[in-house]
Motif scaffolding. Structure first.
Motif, PDB file in Angstrom:
ATOM      1  N   SER A 199       0.869  -1.180   0.000  1.00 63.94           N
ATOM      2  CA  SER A 199       0.000   0.000   0.000  1.00 63.94           C
ATOM      3  C   SER A 199       0.901   1.223   0.000  1.00 63.94           C
ATOM      4  O   SER A 199       1.973   1.190   0.615  1.00 63.94           O
ATOM      5  N   THR A 200       0.477   2.288  -0.679  1.00 61.15           N
ATOM      6  CA  THR A 200       1.328   3.480  -0.701  1.00 61.15           C
ATOM      7  C   THR A 200       0.528   4.720  -0.388  1.00 61.15           C
ATOM      8  O   THR A 200      -0.593   4.877  -0.863  1.00 61.15           O
ATOM      9  N   GLY A 266      -2.445   2.611  -4.981  1.00 62.54           N
ATOM     10  CA  GLY A 266      -2.195   4.030  -4.711  1.00 62.54           C
ATOM     11  C   GLY A 266      -0.987   4.541  -5.456  1.00 62.54           C
ATOM     12  O   GLY A 266      -0.177   3.762  -5.985  1.00 62.54           O
ATOM     13  N   ASP A 274       2.787  10.986  -6.511  1.00 61.14           N
ATOM     14  CA  ASP A 274       2.615   9.628  -7.043  1.00 61.14           C
ATOM     15  C   ASP A 274       3.945   9.149  -7.611  1.00 61.14           C
ATOM     16  O   ASP A 274       4.494   9.758  -8.522  1.00 61.14           O
ATOM     17  N   PRO A 313      -5.025   1.495  -8.799  1.00 58.87           N
ATOM     18  CA  PRO A 313      -5.335   2.811  -8.256  1.00 58.87           C
ATOM     19  C   PRO A 313      -5.551   2.735  -6.740  1.00 58.87           C
ATOM     20  O   PRO A 313      -5.713   1.645  -6.188  1.00 58.87           O
TER      21      PRO A 313
HETATM   22  P1  AMP Z   1      -3.830   7.744  -4.873  1.00 56.95           P
HETATM   23  O1  AMP Z   1      -4.055   6.757  -5.958  1.00 56.95           O
HETATM   24  O2  AMP Z   1      -2.624   7.445  -4.083  1.00 56.95           O
HETATM   25  O3  AMP Z   1      -3.881   9.125  -5.397  1.00 56.95           O
HETATM   26  O4  AMP Z   1      -5.059   7.581  -3.892  1.00 56.95           O
HETATM   27  C1  AMP Z   1      -6.376   7.876  -4.295  1.00 56.95           C
HETATM   28  C2  AMP Z   1      -7.308   7.864  -3.117  1.00 56.95           C
HETATM   29  O5  AMP Z   1      -7.363   6.545  -2.568  1.00 56.95           O
HETATM   30  C3  AMP Z   1      -6.882   8.744  -1.974  1.00 56.95           C
HETATM   31  O6  AMP Z   1      -8.052   9.330  -1.407  1.00 56.95           O
HETATM   32  C4  AMP Z   1      -6.228   7.786  -1.001  1.00 56.95           C
HETATM   33  O7  AMP Z   1      -6.269   8.241   0.320  1.00 56.95           O
HETATM   34  C5  AMP Z   1      -7.050   6.537  -1.206  1.00 56.95           C
HETATM   35  N1  AMP Z   1      -6.255   5.375  -0.886  1.00 56.95           N
HETATM   36  C6  AMP Z   1      -5.033   5.101  -1.398  1.00 56.95           C
HETATM   37  N2  AMP Z   1      -4.557   3.935  -0.905  1.00 56.95           N
HETATM   38  C7  AMP Z   1      -5.506   3.471  -0.069  1.00 56.95           C
HETATM   39  C8  AMP Z   1      -5.603   2.322   0.750  1.00 56.95           C
HETATM   40  N3  AMP Z   1      -4.614   1.441   0.785  1.00 56.95           N
HETATM   41  N4  AMP Z   1      -6.723   2.138   1.471  1.00 56.95           N
HETATM   42  C9  AMP Z   1      -7.720   3.060   1.437  1.00 56.95           C
HETATM   43  N5  AMP Z   1      -7.692   4.156   0.677  1.00 56.95           N
HETATM   44  C10 AMP Z   1      -6.599   4.383  -0.058  1.00 56.95           C
END
Ligand code: AMP
Ligand code: MG
Length: 425
Positions: A199-200, A266, A274, A313
């Motif tokens: 997870s990131t 993420g 990112d 994603p």
């Molecule tokens: P990102 O793809 O990193 O831009 O994340 C997109 C959205 O997904 C953001 O609101 C993050 O906080 C949420 N998010 C990312 N990773 C996780 C995760 N492992 N569990 C729950 N939500 C997540």
């Protein structure tokens, strides 16, 4: 004042993105089995991929036997003399008669017991009347029984030599039961894929820890761990990575050495925070990234040395949809199985979408509920947000709307992909 035109919700038009079907073609084209073969006891084979053809070495069942508790007799006697038989044997399951029936003779027999030589028909005990005459036991069998009634024939389930399963099949409980029924205790299966789960995001915390404003619990880890469970994978939890380019890069590089697959969630877009894209580009090759789908636009597929990298994603709905549509079939193939296509059928829509963007494929969370006629119709989850786990929980599948469709009216036939077809509920 004139400003820059809004770019809607993306920085690249869907026309220029890879379409769903094109993405599937790339995945099919570029992945093949990496797992080698091992022999395993049946107890550990659920959801494993079979690596051999399984042929029945013997008949199942092994011998003709009774399907009920009752009386076994020769149907030819019944035709001639009606149903008055002298009781001369008693055969329980696990025991076999040494001698055949004499003319007009019958055997008391129990479910699963081997038929005595000569007997071909069994009457259920509930239909028969025991009778004693001159110190001798008889049984009265009512008329009307067909030859072969209540008798299970040797090989009627599987005849000796029949192929019951082929290499590449994922073993379900009933498949393993079929192998066991032929007497085999072990089979060749493909080794479990080693999958690193990552997870990131700076905002992520594992449940059980305290949060402050701005923190988000890492629900995707549990979502993906559960989804991986449908493929019998060996999952390593690499925890949560901070949004730090150097850390992301070294973690992926290390993980690639001893895993078949790295599955991240993420950080897959092109924001300043990112880092998955640049890490993949510097460590290996990227084969796929931006897709013309909703939810789930940034879906990365690449390789780092021999390791396959799948970057999902971060939004939970997008992560789940991309896992089911792309990551799951890819991992199935790497593990020796087929490229898993979703199960799909047409149902009427119990919802309306007045305007849908052309050029992209959309997947709605939906549940099947009976309409006025009692026939199933797809009910779309009313809120669209890609962060809403509630919709995933309430849905029992996805509705798939192709690129060229620009609206959906109530009653239109739409494609429904049940979660059960993806091995979940
Ligand atoms: P990102 O793809 O990193 O831009 O994340 C997109 C959205 O997904 C953001 O609101 C993050 O906080 C949420 N998010 C990312 N990773 C996780 C995760 N492992 N569990 C729950 N939500 C997540
Ligand atoms: Mg992030």
């Amino acid at each position: 004042m004139t400003g820059r035109p809004l770019l809607d919700d993306c920085f690249l038009h869907d026309k220029e993105r890879l379409r769903h079907q094109e993405a599937l073609e790339i995945l099919k084209d570029r992945v093949s089995r990496v797992a080698d073969i091992e022999v395993q006891p049946l107890e550990t084979c659920l959801e494993r991929v079979l690596a051999e053809e399984v042929t029945a070495p013997r008949n199942v069942p092994l011998a003709d036997n009774s399907a009920v508790d009752g009386y076994a007799f020769r149907h030819a006697d019944f035709d001639e003399a009606g149903g008055f038989f002298r009781l001369e044997q008693r055969i329980a399951a696990g025991h076999a008669a040494d001698v055949g029936l004499a003319p007009w003779g019958a055997a008391r027999i129990f479910t699963g017991a081997v038929m005595p030589p000569g007997a071909d028909t069994v009457a259920m005990q509930e239909d028969c009347e025991p009778h004693q005459q001159d110190g001798q036991d008889f049984v009265i069998v009512p008329q009307g029984l067909k030859k072969g009634a209540n008798c299970r024939l040797a090989g009627e389930d599987v005849a000796e030599g029949t192929t019951i399963l082929s290499a590449g099949q994922r073993l379900r409980p009933q498949d393993i039961a079929a192998i066991a029924s032929t007497g085999r205790a072990e089979v060749s299966v493909y080794r479990k894929l080693k999958v690193a789960l990552v997870s990131t995001g700076d905002e992520l915390r594992r449940p059980g820890s305290l949060v402050t404003v701005g923190d988000v619990y890492d629900s995707n880890h549990y979502l993906l761990r559960g989804l991986c469970g449908t493929l019998a994978l060996e999952v390593t939890d690499l925890g949560i990575l901070k949004d730090d380019a150097a850390l992301v890069e070294t973690t992926l590089k290390d993980a690639a050495r001893d895993h078949d697959v790295i599955l991240t969630t993420g950080g897959a877009s092109r924001g300043e925070e990112d880092h998955m894209l640049s890490a993949l580009d510097s460590l290996g090759s990227r084969h796929m990234w931006q897709l013309a789908i909703k939810p789930g636009r940034p879906m990365m597929f690449g390789t780092i040395d021999k390791c396959v990298y799948l970057g999902l994603p971060g939004n939970p709905v997008a992560a789940m949809v991309c896992f089911l549509l792309y990551a799951r079939p890819v991992m199935s193939v790497l593990g020796g199985g087929p490229f898993l296509e979703p199960q799909a059928f047409q149902v009427p829509a119990a919802f309306e979408v007045p305007r849908k963007k052309p050029d992209r494929r959309e997947f709605y969370r939906a549940s099947l509920k009976p309409d006025g006629d009692g026939r199933p119709a797809a009910h779309k989850f009313l809120r669209d947000g890609s962060g809403l786990i509630t919709g995933l929980r309430e849905a029992d599948g996805l509705v798939e709307i192709p690129e060229d469709v620009t609206s959906v009216s109530r009653g239109d036939l739409v494609t429904f992909l049940p979660f059960s077809g993806f091995g979940i509920r």
